[in-house]
Structures are given as structure tokens and as C-alpha cells.
Design an enzyme around this catalytic site. Structure first.
Site, PDB file in Angstrom:
ATOM      1  N   HIS A 399       0.839  -1.201   0.000  1.00  0.00           N
ATOM      2  CA  HIS A 399       0.000   0.000   0.000  1.00  0.00           C
ATOM      3  C   HIS A 399       0.869   1.245   0.000  1.00  0.00           C
ATOM      4  CE1 HIS A 399      -3.325   2.691   1.354  1.00  0.00           C
ATOM      5  NE2 HIS A 399      -4.104   1.784   0.786  1.00  0.00           N
ATOM      6  N   CYS A 400       1.932   1.240   0.804  1.00  0.00           N
ATOM      7  CA  CYS A 400       2.831   2.399   0.890  1.00  0.00           C
ATOM      8  C   CYS A 400       3.587   2.633  -0.413  1.00  0.00           C
ATOM      9  CB  CYS A 400       3.843   2.206   2.018  1.00  0.00           C
ATOM     10  SG  CYS A 400       3.132   2.133   3.670  1.00  0.00           S
ATOM     11  N   MET A 401       3.929   1.558  -1.120  1.00  0.00           N
ATOM     12  CA  MET A 401       4.773   1.673  -2.311  1.00  0.00           C
ATOM     13  C   MET A 401       3.994   2.012  -3.571  1.00  0.00           C
ATOM     14  SD  MET A 401       7.705  -1.276  -1.962  1.00  0.00           S
ATOM     15  CE  MET A 401       6.568  -2.658  -1.769  1.00  0.00           C
TER      16      MET A 401
END
Length: 412
Positions: A399-401
Site C-alpha cells: 500500500h505504501c509503495m
């Protein structure tokens, strides 16, 4: 403005996403500076590149158009106005220091578009800058500051493209980030949306301007989720402040972009720096969460007050119940990161709750969180694993990437 870009849910078909591959910035990480650069350890960069490429390939295999930030930035600086805007905002006395601004700018303007993009993300150290240009002042800086002194800082957290900008329904925010180590990132992503041929003149900007000082108003995309039906979840966390949330809510209401902003009041912890580190969607009616944090979240909601302002009320029930009711669901399936207290904490540290959906019921997750991935599969979720040994050292998962640029709505 009508635009083809927009993110209308957390789980609808992902159509287009921006990522940033590991590279020169991560080769700058050392045991002595990684803490200041928000990484918990140095990376094995070659393996990180391999694993990130594998992640991109697995998204493309599911029909996702994946665009990479180094490439986008190289194409942006090929536009003369784009290059000028970036250098006007990056090569300034507060960053470079008096006495070297003209020299650094001249050097950067002489680089190829690709080398300039690599340098803007990867950094420019005093020891790389040519002595023939820097002269005596550069020599003094080198002698005084050592090898860790940068004229342009490395930006290894660009790996986590979620944070600098976030698409909320039909528009985007340009986020003032919390830590100084990340402030320059938003300049670069904003330049892409302003000047890149694929985006220029086609983007609605809801809020934010990286050329301004936002004070205590900080916002990071890992805390922001447009979940559908006019609702936006925002974590009030270590890195996203109430000052920013209230401003964003008012702007979204004024522009008709959202009807309700649900605020998740979270503890200010590195292990739970953003909402998406403890809570993500796996399907239209299924969430994965880290219970030790999420069960203690207090939920509040901003709504328009009908007079051009906002009103704030505490929500009844738990955070998950608030989300369920906002989406009009009778039931929300909940998968908790699994195991005993020790395993749950390790899983949380290893971004076990940080899923990103390719489509409803299809998620990407780090391979190392085997227990939790098994629980998801038992719930009927298709889990596509990515290797997290190196990519997760900055405390971020799939999700962060990813910064979704186009994602379909879901029919609730």
C-alpha cells in the site's frame, strides 16, 4: 475540470499506479544516516531493485498500468518549463547555501534529462560536485562537513509513493510531509502533475502547494483512503495533523469532492505511523487490521455545516463499525493480523496489515507474514505475495509503495 484520473475506492479495479524503484538514493543509506533518512537499516539495493521489479511485474500481470517516478521525472525535466520550475524551487540558498547556488544550477542544467532525474531523487553530495566548479567554498564545505554533506539530499522515501500526493475521487492533494527528510519529495511529484505531458492541464488539485510553508499542517497519503459513497478515511497519526485534516475536509466539501471525512485518532508511534500500517481493505466488505491499535481508535467525522464551514462530531461505536455503516454494509468481515502478542507485533513491524488491492478480493502482501496471509486466504482473499526482506526496511508495504492514479468505484 473533467479528468480521466481519479481514485474512487480502496478495492475497485486498479487501472494506473505510480511507483518509484529503489536506486541511487538507497545506495546513500549508511548505518550512520539511515535513522535520519527514516530507514531502520541499510538495504541490499540490488535485491531491493529485483523485488520491486517483481512487484511491478505482478501488477502489470493483472492489467495495471504501472508508471515509474524516475521515468516520469526524466520526461518532466525534458519540458523546459518543468525543469525551470523544479530548479527554481530546489536550488535555493536555504538548501544549497549561499555562494554555490549559481554553480549548482549551472551543473544541473548541463546534465542529461535522465541524469538530472536520477540526481534529484538520488541526491548530490559535496564530494561528487566538481571541484573545478565549486572552487574554494566547496573545498571548505568538504573539509568541514565530511562525506554526509549534500547539496541536494537523497530521497530514499520516494520508494513509498503513497505519501507525497493522494488521489481523492476526482482530484489530488499535494501533501506537506511531516519529516524534513521528505519535504523535497512533494516538489518532484507536483512537478510531474504540473508539467508532464500525460498530466499537464488535466489534473484537479484539491489542496496543498509544496512551495508554501504549512507550519503544523502536515498530511501524508498513507493516512488517506477514499473508500466510496463520498466518504474519506483519514488517520490522525504521527505524521498527519488535525490542522491539515480540518483544512482538507473544508476544501473537499467546498469543491463537492466528498460528503464526509472520518478521522481515525491514532497513537503517535513509528510502528503505526499511518492508518494504512494498521488498517487496509482486502475486499469490498473485508478489512485487515492490527487489533492492538485499531481496537483503540476513536472515530470522529467532519461534515459540511451548510454555511460554508465544517462541523465535527464523535462517531458512535467502534472504528470498524463506523466504516461499515458509512458504506451501507450490513456486515464487515474482519481479519486480524494473526498469532499471539509477539507474532502480532512482529507482523505489524513487517507491514503485515499493509495490503493493496488489485481488484476486489485480490491483494498484494509481503511474503514473510505467512500466518496472516493464510488467514486472508481462508477468508476467500487471493493473496499475491511480494518479497519484503529489503523493501520493508523503511516500514512500508504494498500500500505504501503505490500511489493509485486511476481506480474504479465499487458498487455499495
Amino acid at each position: 475540470m473533467e479528468t480521466k484520473f481519479g481514485v474512487h475506492s480502496e478495492v475497485g479495479q486498479l487501472r494506473k499506479v505510480m511507483v518509484c524503484a529503489p536506486g541511487r538514493a538507497h545506495q546513500r543509506l549508511t548505518p550512520s544516516n539511515c535513522d535520519a533518512l527514516l530507514f531502520d537499516d541499510v538495504l541490499w539495493v540490488d535485491n531491493a531493485k529485483r523485488d520491486h521489479f517483481d512487484f511491478m511485474t505482478k501488477m502489470r500481470d493483472r492489467g495495471v498500468e504501472v508508471v515509474e517516478m524516475h521515468n516520469l521525472l526524466a520526461e518532466t525535466v525534458a519540458v523546459p518549463e518543468g525543469k525551470k520550475w523544479i530548479l527554481d524551487n530546489q536550488v535555493v540558498p536555504n538548501q544549497i547555501g549561499l555562494g554555490l547556488v549559481d554553480e549548482v544550477r549551472s551543473y544541473l542544467e548541463g546534465l542529461s534529462n535522465r541524469d538530472l532525474a536520477e540526481t534529484l531523487i538520488g541526491g548530490l553530495s559535496t564530494h561528487e560536485f566538481p571541484e573545478s566548479i565549486g572552487g574554494e567554498q566547496l573545498e571548505l564545505i568538504r573539509d568541514a562537513a565530511g562525506v554526509n554533506e549534500y547539496l541536494l539530499p537523497p530521497l530514499p522515501n520516494t520508494l513509498y509513493t503513497r505519501d507525497t500526493t493522494c488521489w481523492i475521487y476526482g482530484g489530488v492533494t499535494q501533501n506537506p510531509l511531516y519529516w524534513p527528510a521528505r519535504h523535497e519529495e512533494t516538489i518532484l511529484t507536483t512537478s510531474i502533475y504540473k508539467f508532464h505531458p500525460d498530466f499537464a492541464g488535466k489534473v484537479n488539485v484539491w489542496w496543498g502547494d509544496p512551495t508554501k510553508d504549512w507550519g503544523l499542517a502536515t498530511l501524508e497519503g498513507g493516512d488517506v483512503m477514499p473508500i466510496g459513497k463520498g466518504n474519506v478515511l483519514i488517520g490522525m497519526s504521527e505524521r498527519t495533523s488535525r490542522q491539515a485534516i480540518s483544512q482538507l475536509a473544508a476544501t473537499l466539501f467546498e469543491k463537492g469532492a466528498a460528503e464526509r471525512v472520518i478521522v481515525a485518532a491514532m497513537p503517535k508511534l513509528r510502528a503505526a505511523m499511518h492508518l494504512d500500517t494498521v488498517f487496509t481493505f482486502a475486499d469490498r466488505d473485508c478489512v485487515l487490521l492490527y487489533p492492538d491499535i485499531v481496537n483503540g481508535i476513536e472515530a470522529f467525522s467532519y461534515r459540511p455545516d451548510g454555511k460554508g464551514g465544517v462541523e465535527l462530531h464523535k462517531d458512535k461505536g467502534t472504528f470498524v463499525e463506523t466504516v461499515r455503516d458509512a458504506l451501507g454494509l450490513k456486515k464487515m468481515r474482519v481479519v486480524e493480523t494473526g498469532g499471539n502478542a509477539y507474532m502480532r507485533e512482529r507482523t505489524q513491524w513487517d507491514s503485515g496489515a499493509n495490503l493493496v488491492c488489485a481488484s476486489p478480493g485480490v491483494v498484494y502482501a509481503y511474503d514473510r507474514n505467512t500466518y496472516t496471509n493464510t488467514l486472508l486466504r481462508k477468508e476467500g482473499i487471493e493473496v499475491i505475495t511480494i518479497i519484503g526482506a529489503e523493501l520493508g526496511r523503511g516500514r512500508g508495504g504494498g500500500h505504501c509503495m503505490t500511489c493509485p492514479i486511476i481506480r474504479d468505484a465499487v458498487d455499495y
